[in-house]
Motif scaffolding. Structure first.
Motif, PDB file in Angstrom:
ATOM      1  N   ALA A 103       0.838  -1.199   0.000  1.00  0.00           N
ATOM      2  CA  ALA A 103       0.000   0.000   0.000  1.00  0.00           C
ATOM      3  C   ALA A 103       0.872   1.247   0.000  1.00  0.00           C
ATOM      4  N   VAL A 104       0.486   2.218  -0.825  1.00  0.00           N
ATOM      5  CA  VAL A 104       1.103   3.541  -0.767  1.00  0.00           C
ATOM      6  C   VAL A 104       0.386   4.321   0.334  1.00  0.00           C
ATOM      7  N   MET A 105       1.154   4.836   1.303  1.00  0.00           N
ATOM      8  CA  MET A 105       0.575   5.580   2.419  1.00  0.00           C
ATOM      9  C   MET A 105       0.736   7.078   2.176  1.00  0.00           C
ATOM     10  N   MET A 106      -0.357   7.817   2.371  1.00  0.00           N
ATOM     11  CA  MET A 106      -0.373   9.267   2.174  1.00  0.00           C
ATOM     12  C   MET A 106      -1.073   9.952   3.344  1.00  0.00           C
ATOM     13  N   LYS A 107      -0.757  11.228   3.540  1.00  0.00           N
ATOM     14  CA  LYS A 107      -1.551  12.048   4.443  1.00  0.00           C
ATOM     15  C   LYS A 107      -2.922  12.261   3.818  1.00  0.00           C
ATOM     16  N   ARG A 108      -3.948  12.260   4.663  1.00  0.00           N
ATOM     17  CA  ARG A 108      -5.291  12.543   4.160  1.00  0.00           C
ATOM     18  C   ARG A 108      -5.571  14.040   4.258  1.00  0.00           C
ATOM     19  N   LEU A 109      -6.029  14.611   3.149  1.00  0.00           N
ATOM     20  CA  LEU A 109      -6.445  16.006   3.124  1.00  0.00           C
ATOM     21  C   LEU A 109      -7.960  16.075   2.995  1.00  0.00           C
ATOM     22  N   SER A 110      -8.516  17.204   3.298  1.00  0.00           N
ATOM     23  CA  SER A 110      -9.964  17.381   3.240  1.00  0.00           C
ATOM     24  C   SER A 110     -10.465  17.337   1.806  1.00  0.00           C
ATOM     25  N   ALA A 111     -11.461  16.489   1.557  1.00  0.00           N
ATOM     26  CA  ALA A 111     -12.052  16.397   0.216  1.00  0.00           C
ATOM     27  C   ALA A 111     -12.663  17.727  -0.208  1.00  0.00           C
ATOM     28  N   ALA A 112     -13.045  18.542   0.764  1.00  0.00           N
ATOM     29  CA  ALA A 112     -13.637  19.846   0.453  1.00  0.00           C
ATOM     30  C   ALA A 112     -12.632  20.775  -0.216  1.00  0.00           C
ATOM     31  N   ASP A 116     -11.711  20.075  -8.023  1.00  0.00           N
ATOM     32  CA  ASP A 116     -12.962  19.824  -8.738  1.00  0.00           C
ATOM     33  C   ASP A 116     -14.173  20.146  -7.870  1.00  0.00           C
ATOM     34  N   THR A 117     -14.069  19.881  -6.565  1.00  0.00           N
ATOM     35  CA  THR A 117     -15.147  20.223  -5.633  1.00  0.00           C
ATOM     36  C   THR A 117     -15.332  21.733  -5.558  1.00  0.00           C
ATOM     37  N   LEU A 118     -14.225  22.450  -5.476  1.00  0.00           N
ATOM     38  CA  LEU A 118     -14.287  23.909  -5.391  1.00  0.00           C
ATOM     39  C   LEU A 118     -14.774  24.531  -6.698  1.00  0.00           C
ATOM     40  N   VAL A 211       6.545  14.498 -16.884  1.00  0.00           N
ATOM     41  CA  VAL A 211       5.703  15.411 -16.116  1.00  0.00           C
ATOM     42  C   VAL A 211       4.659  14.639 -15.292  1.00  0.00           C
ATOM     43  N   HIS A 212       3.408  15.055 -15.340  1.00  0.00           N
ATOM     44  CA  HIS A 212       2.374  14.424 -14.510  1.00  0.00           C
ATOM     45  C   HIS A 212       1.572  13.396 -15.295  1.00  0.00           C
ATOM     46  N   GLY A 213       0.980  13.811 -16.406  1.00  0.00           N
ATOM     47  CA  GLY A 213       0.266  12.893 -17.283  1.00  0.00           C
ATOM     48  C   GLY A 213      -1.225  12.799 -17.040  1.00  0.00           C
ATOM     49  N   ASP A 214      -1.672  13.210 -15.854  1.00  0.00           N
ATOM     50  CA  ASP A 214      -3.102  13.120 -15.524  1.00  0.00           C
ATOM     51  C   ASP A 214      -3.508  14.384 -14.752  1.00  0.00           C
ATOM     52  N   LEU A 215      -3.134  15.515 -15.316  1.00  0.00           N
ATOM     53  CA  LEU A 215      -3.207  16.790 -14.609  1.00  0.00           C
ATOM     54  C   LEU A 215      -4.590  17.429 -14.795  1.00  0.00           C
ATOM     55  N   HIS A 216      -5.543  16.977 -13.998  1.00  0.00           N
ATOM     56  CA  HIS A 216      -6.884  17.570 -14.021  1.00  0.00           C
ATOM     57  C   HIS A 216      -7.278  17.980 -12.610  1.00  0.00           C
ATOM     58  N   SER A 217      -8.416  18.642 -12.490  1.00  0.00           N
ATOM     59  CA  SER A 217      -8.792  19.259 -11.213  1.00  0.00           C
ATOM     60  C   SER A 217      -9.070  18.240 -10.115  1.00  0.00           C
TER      61      SER A 217
END
Length: 340
Positions: A103-112, A116-118, A211-217
């Motif tokens: 598993a890749v472990m990451m910090k969780r950020l607020s989905a808000a 794309d949500t904003l 670069v990134h390759g999947d650079l969307h909101s």
């Protein structure tokens, strides 16, 4: 790791000696376990035309690659941990037991705070776009230059794969959409024949980069500073592209959300920081890449609708496919009006 293993891990799994307490989300290729503070991303053991996650060793290697590549953009990527099967259950990060996955472990950020949500509630500001453009320009400027030659046949095949949804479109969409697909592929082929030399020259000039390759909101958080995540690790060719293709995805995404003014702000600042447009032909190439990105979004949503036929998500995916086909057609009309 099997679906059954996963369900037990989600329900009763352990991390650092305490219950995992995770909520499960998933994509076509990943299981995502959300805890209060952390995210654990596990690759599904699938093999598709564009990726192969079928082997445990391969999944470990790609998890490590995902960590390394995304650390270029983001501070949220922390580690790769084993998922182990114990006598009495499942554990992430355990030092004993049978390793069944990684598993890749990451910090969780607020989905808000996801972009794309904003965007959906019109809470992205011009200041947000300036900061994002400056960050992406800096990342592109410092990215590894890739010298692999431009292949017009591969480029046309990528664009023309939209024809794979014509059977679905014939069943569920009006004839106008079939005409849109046919017109787009013929225009795309003509475009590549006309601009192949300049696209190849851009590679020689160093504009093809890792670069990134999947650079969307959906892959950006807007916080005190923008946080970019989830670049493509499973297929180098999708990530090692002209920088114009990378930013075209984001600009197309903004325009699909009826936020063309934000796209213009982004481009103005990006170009001030990193002059990736050097002649008029580059503007046409950028337009083509936006068309390609809308093309791919239309195809992905059509396939998702096809797979969900008869279930609740079907209509949402169908409407999204129609939206992106219309946007692709808008770009085609612009190409036809501007191409020499």
């Amino acid at each position: 790791m099997t679906e059954q293993d996963l369900q037990i891990l989600v329900k009763d799994g352990i991390y650092k000696g305490k219950p995992l307490g995770a909520k499960l989300e998933e994509t076509h290729i990943s299981w995502i376990l959300l805890t209060n503070e952390l995210v654990f991303k596990i690759k599904k053991p699938v093999k598709l035309s564009f990726l192969d996650f079928s082997g445990l060793t391969t999944r470990k290697t790609l998890c490590e690659k995902e960590l390394r590549l995304n650390k270029r953009f983001s501070p949220i990527y922390l580690d790769v941990l084993p998922v182990t099967k114990q006598v009495d259950g499942y554990e992430i990060g355990g030092e004993s037991g049978q390793i069944i996955d990684y598993a890749v472990m990451m910090k969780r950020l607020s989905a808000a705070k996801k972009m794309d949500t904003l965007l959906a509630v019109k809470e992205i500001t011009s200041e947000d776009m300036v900061a994002l453009a400056e960050k992406i320009a800096d990342l592109h400027r410092n990215a590894q230059v890739i010298s692999t030659a431009f292949d017009p046949n591969v480029q046309m095949a990528t664009f023309n794969d939209i024809e794979s949804i014509k059977l679905f479109a014939a069943r569920h969409l009006t004839k106008d959409y079939l005409n849109i697909i046919d017109n787009a592929t013929s225009t795309g082929n003509a475009f590549i024949h006309h601009y192949a030399d300049r696209m190849a020259e851009r590679v020689r000039l160093g504009f093809k980069r890792d670069v990134h390759g999947d650079l969307h909101s959906g892959n950006i958080f807007i916080d005190k500073e923008p946080i970019i995540f989830d670049c493509i690790e499973f297929n180098d060719a999708f990530r090692q592209i002209d920088v114009l293709s990378d930013i075209a995805f984001l600009c197309m995404d903004l325009e699909a959300a009826s936020q063309g003014s934000l796209s213009e702000i982004f481009l103005t600042i990006y170009c001030d920081q990193f002059p990736a447009f050097q002649q008029s032909a580059d503007n046409q190439i950028f337009l083509y890449y936006k068309c390609l990105r809308a093309n791919i979004r239309a195809k992905v949503n059509a396939v998702s609708a096809w797979e969900s036929e008869g279930s609740e998500p079907f209509q949402e995916h169908l409407e999204a496919a129609e939206k992106y086909l219309r946007l692709m057609n808008d770009y085609v009309m612009q190409i036809q009006g501007k191409a020499d």
